[in-house]
Design an enzyme around this catalytic site. Structure first.
Site, short mmCIF file in Angstrom:
data_model
loop_
_atom_site.label_atom_id
_atom_site.label_comp_id
_atom_site.label_asym_id
_atom_site.label_seq_id
_atom_site.Cartn_x
_atom_site.Cartn_y
_atom_site.Cartn_z
N ASP A 280 -23.42 58.62 -108.89
CA ASP A 280 -23.30 59.22 -110.28
C ASP A 280 -22.09 58.15 -111.32
OD1 ASP A 280 -25.32 60.95 -110.02
OD2 ASP A 280 -23.34 62.54 -110.47
N LYS B 256 -21.33 69.86 -114.55
CA LYS B 256 -22.45 70.70 -114.46
C LYS B 256 -22.82 70.51 -113.04
CE LYS B 256 -25.64 67.09 -113.84
NZ LYS B 256 -26.46 67.00 -113.00
N ASN B 257 -22.84 69.90 -112.14
CA ASN B 257 -22.44 69.76 -110.33
C ASN B 257 -21.43 70.64 -109.75
OD1 ASN B 257 -24.57 67.70 -111.13
ND2 ASN B 257 -23.17 66.36 -109.83
N ARG C 3 -35.77 61.68 -103.18
CA ARG C 3 -35.02 63.27 -103.07
C ARG C 3 -35.79 63.94 -102.87
NH1 ARG C 3 -32.07 64.27 -108.33
NH2 ARG C 3 -30.33 63.93 -107.50
N PRO C 4 -36.19 63.50 -100.73
CA PRO C 4 -37.13 65.28 -100.73
C PRO C 4 -35.56 66.41 -99.87
CG PRO C 4 -36.49 63.00 -99.46
CD PRO C 4 -35.55 62.92 -100.10
N ILE C 5 -36.58 67.41 -99.35
CA ILE C 5 -35.58 68.50 -99.58
C ILE C 5 -35.46 68.90 -98.25
CG2 ILE C 5 -35.77 69.69 -101.39
CD1 ILE C 5 -37.65 71.68 -100.17
N ASP C 6 -35.63 68.08 -97.03
CA ASP C 6 -35.62 67.78 -95.93
C ASP C 6 -34.65 69.11 -94.52
OD1 ASP C 6 -35.16 65.34 -96.30
OD2 ASP C 6 -35.26 64.92 -94.10
N LEU C 7 -33.45 68.54 -95.77
CA LEU C 7 -32.07 68.43 -95.17
C LEU C 7 -31.67 70.39 -95.91
CD1 LEU C 7 -30.72 65.34 -95.75
CD2 LEU C 7 -31.31 65.56 -93.32
N CYS D 210 -34.37 64.19 -111.66
CA CYS D 210 -34.54 62.26 -112.94
C CYS D 210 -35.21 61.63 -111.39
CB CYS D 210 -32.92 62.54 -112.28
SG CYS D 210 -32.19 62.30 -114.51
N ARG E 81 -28.96 66.30 -120.16
CA ARG E 81 -28.85 66.68 -119.21
C ARG E 81 -27.56 67.31 -118.58
NH1 ARG E 81 -33.48 65.66 -114.73
NH2 ARG E 81 -32.44 67.65 -113.83
N ARG F 269 -33.93 69.25 -109.84
CA ARG F 269 -33.90 69.72 -108.14
C ARG F 269 -33.00 70.91 -108.62
NH1 ARG F 269 -34.54 66.42 -103.64
NH2 ARG F 269 -32.88 66.62 -102.67
C1 UD1 Z 1 -26.09 66.08 -106.13
C2 UD1 Z 1 -25.14 65.51 -107.76
C3 UD1 Z 1 -26.33 64.01 -108.12
C4 UD1 Z 1 -25.62 63.39 -106.93
C5 UD1 Z 1 -25.75 63.20 -106.01
C6 UD1 Z 1 -25.14 62.52 -104.66
C7 UD1 Z 1 -25.76 68.10 -107.85
C8 UD1 Z 1 -26.65 69.89 -108.90
N1 UD1 Z 1 -26.21 66.82 -107.81
O1 UD1 Z 1 -27.64 65.82 -106.06
O2 UD1 Z 1 -25.70 64.20 -109.70
O3 UD1 Z 1 -25.82 61.87 -107.33
O4 UD1 Z 1 -25.71 64.82 -105.18
O5 UD1 Z 1 -23.68 62.19 -105.30
O6 UD1 Z 1 -24.82 67.99 -107.54
N2 UD1 Z 1 -31.74 63.53 -99.51
C9 UD1 Z 1 -32.88 64.00 -97.91
N3 UD1 Z 1 -33.63 65.21 -97.63
C10 UD1 Z 1 -32.43 66.06 -98.02
C11 UD1 Z 1 -31.78 65.79 -99.77
C12 UD1 Z 1 -31.04 64.77 -99.39
O7 UD1 Z 1 -33.26 63.41 -97.63
O8 UD1 Z 1 -32.91 67.32 -97.57
C13 UD1 Z 1 -31.48 61.92 -99.80
C14 UD1 Z 1 -31.40 61.93 -101.46
O9 UD1 Z 1 -32.55 61.73 -101.35
C15 UD1 Z 1 -30.49 61.10 -101.16
C16 UD1 Z 1 -30.18 61.48 -100.45
O10 UD1 Z 1 -30.20 62.06 -99.70
O11 UD1 Z 1 -31.21 59.99 -101.32
C17 UD1 Z 1 -28.72 62.26 -101.16
O12 UD1 Z 1 -29.01 63.87 -101.91
P1 UD1 Z 1 -27.96 64.73 -101.84
O13 UD1 Z 1 -26.51 64.83 -101.98
O14 UD1 Z 1 -28.74 65.99 -101.41
O15 UD1 Z 1 -27.63 64.67 -103.21
P2 UD1 Z 1 -27.94 66.20 -104.78
O16 UD1 Z 1 -27.72 67.21 -103.57
O17 UD1 Z 1 -29.67 66.23 -104.93
#
Ligand code: UD1
Length: 421
Positions: free
Chosen positions: A305, A22-23, A121-125, A116, A397, A92
């Site tokens: 995961d 999936k990922n 899970r913000p998107i600031d990065l 989930c 999912r 997401r």
């Molecule tokens: C991806 C995987 C998910 C897995 C996760 C961590 C997919 C589709 N999903 O999710 O299954 O659990 O990696 O291995 O590939 N964060 C921020 N700001 C951001 C982005 C992330 O603070 O802009 C934080 C998140 O809240 C979290 C951490 O960074 O605490 C890791 O998130 P991230 O690596 O971005 O996970 P995803 O890409 O959402």
């Protein structure tokens, strides 16, 4: 509403083949709009997240069709740069489309994505990475407007190695003129798979799997047929399912090199694992041994995961195990239901202390997120009597017909649709 009805007590045995990841599939689906040509995804798993991503692409004007396990994405008619709000809230991964949409239209409009309930899970990065490529971003009433007119290649540093942000920036940079160097990126295997996919399309990217990715911009990408990598988390979950029942299974199509952290914990629990090039055989002991400490970390550390599934195993181990969840701040939603089944799990912030018990007992439990839901099903396989897992749509999912996979290995599990009265 679908539930899983599980009668515990059967040892899992036999052979099973892991489906594609999936990922890996989700970012590749987003990347498919970077070319005007058609992309074919081979052996594409039947997962609800894949279906949602397909719906989003369709709403943006792409033609997405499925022929059995082959997914076809034709982005010719893509005419919208606005992410459909109600669909984006469902997954997401919709945020992955930000980079590709910007590349195509030099503008994009998105709302905050869903997914989930396992943390903030913000998107600031993601936004910071795109800003470093010259994208101008402003937010208004929860809607994010991105202006990519002045996008250009350059240096990008991520404050934390986010998987999604790494993939998003990589896709945004691929068609920019010049060289983009991305520092402190995530190293997950699915990012390496995305690099393979893009390079097969004509991109020039190197370094995925290390801390630095270099993207040399190219003028055009072309359509290809591609088979994404196998799902390491599905593989790990099936091994855990066999382990909790004291079973022995032979898993095929396993990305063994990406699973060292999981194999190591299973071995610590006294499972015997034999690795082959793309397969693994597991023999579980009569009683699992506890592990001293499991800490989730970005790859190649132990994957978040797989935390819930290993926690389920620890509930029936012959002593106390400690887990620390470092990646997400709210990922123990399954612990309360495991305790209702007779487990002894104590949560304190990001730490779980799990005292192994001899038996679990069937109960009616509810999946709260994808992996936690799978963990409850695993506990049900081991428990005495019947376990009913509600909210199976969350398991759907990321696991293709989970009940069929478990049943193929001898579990007594079936799906039922219950109607509210
Ligand atoms: C991806 C995987 C998910 C897995 C996760 C961590 C997919 C589709 N999903 O999710 O299954 O659990 O990696 O291995 O590939 N964060 C921020 N700001 C951001 C982005 C992330 O603070 O802009 C934080 C998140 O809240 C979290 C951490 O960074 O605490 C890791 O998130 P991230 O690596 O971005 O996970 P995803 O890409 O959402």
């Amino acid at each position: 509403m679908d539930v899983l009805r599980i009668r515990g007590g059967r040892r899992l045995t036999g052979e099973w083949t892991v489906h594609t990841a999936k990922n890996a599939v989700l970012p590749i689906m987003a990347a498919a709009v970077l070319t005007p040509d058609t992309t074919l995804l081979e052996d594409c798993p039947l997962l609800s997240d894949v279906a949602y991503m397909g719906e989003i692409l369709t709403r943006l004007g792409c033609k997405v069709t499925r022929n059995d396990r082959m997914l076809k994405i034709d982005p010719q008619g893509m005419d919208s740069h606005e992410m459909p709000d109600e669909l984006a809230k469902k997954i997401r991964s919709s945020i992955f489309l930000l980079g590709p949409i910007l590349t195509r239209f030099r503008k994009a409009t998105v709302t905050f994505p869903g997914g989930c309930e396992i943390g903030l899970r913000p998107i600031d990065l993601h936004l910071s990475g795109l800003r470093q490529l010259g994208v101008e971003i402003h937010e208004e009433g929860g809607v994010i407007h991105c202006d990519g007119r002045y996008m250009q290649a350059g240096n990008v540093h991520l404050d934390y190695p986010s998987v999604g942000a790494t993939e998003n920036v990589m896709m945004a940079a691929v068609l920019l003129r010049g060289k983009t160097v991305m520092h402190n990126v995530a190293r997950e295997p699915e990012i390496v798979d995305l690099q393979h996919f893009l390079n097969r399309m004509g991109a020039n990217i190197s370094g995925a799997g290390s801390h630095t990715i270099v993207v040399e911009g190219v003028r055009r990408l072309h359509g290809i047929s591609y088979k994404p990598m196998p799902d390491r988390i599905v593989a790990g979950t099936m091994l855990a399912a066999a382990a909790i029942t004291g079973g022995n299974i032979h898993l095929k199509n396993v990305p063994v090199e990406d699973l060292h952290a999981v194999f190591s914990k299973l071995r610590e629990m006294d499972c015997v694992l034999t690795q082959h090039a793309d397969a693994v055989v597991l023999h579980a002991p009569e009683r699992l041994r506890p592990f001293a400490r499991l800490q989730t970390q970005p790859h190649p550390g132990f994957p978040t995961d797989m935390q819930a599934q290993l926690l389920a195993l620890a509930t029936v181990a012959s002593g106390t195990s400690i887990l620390v969840e470092n990646v997400f701040e709210n990922r123990y939603g399954h612990a309360g239901d495991l305790n209702r089944m007779g487990a002894d799990v104590l949560i304190n912030d990001r730490t779980a202390v799990v005292k192994g018990v001899k038996e679990l007992y069937g109960a009616r439990v509810t999946a709260r997120d994808l992996r936690g839901g799978a963990a409850l099903a695993l506990a049900g396989l081991r428990a005495q009597g019947e376990t009913i897992v509600e909210a199976v749509h969350l398991i759907d999912r990321g696991y293709e017909r989970f009940e069929d996979a478990l049943a193929a290995l001898g579990a007594d599990v079936r799906r039922e649709t219950v109607t509210d009265t």
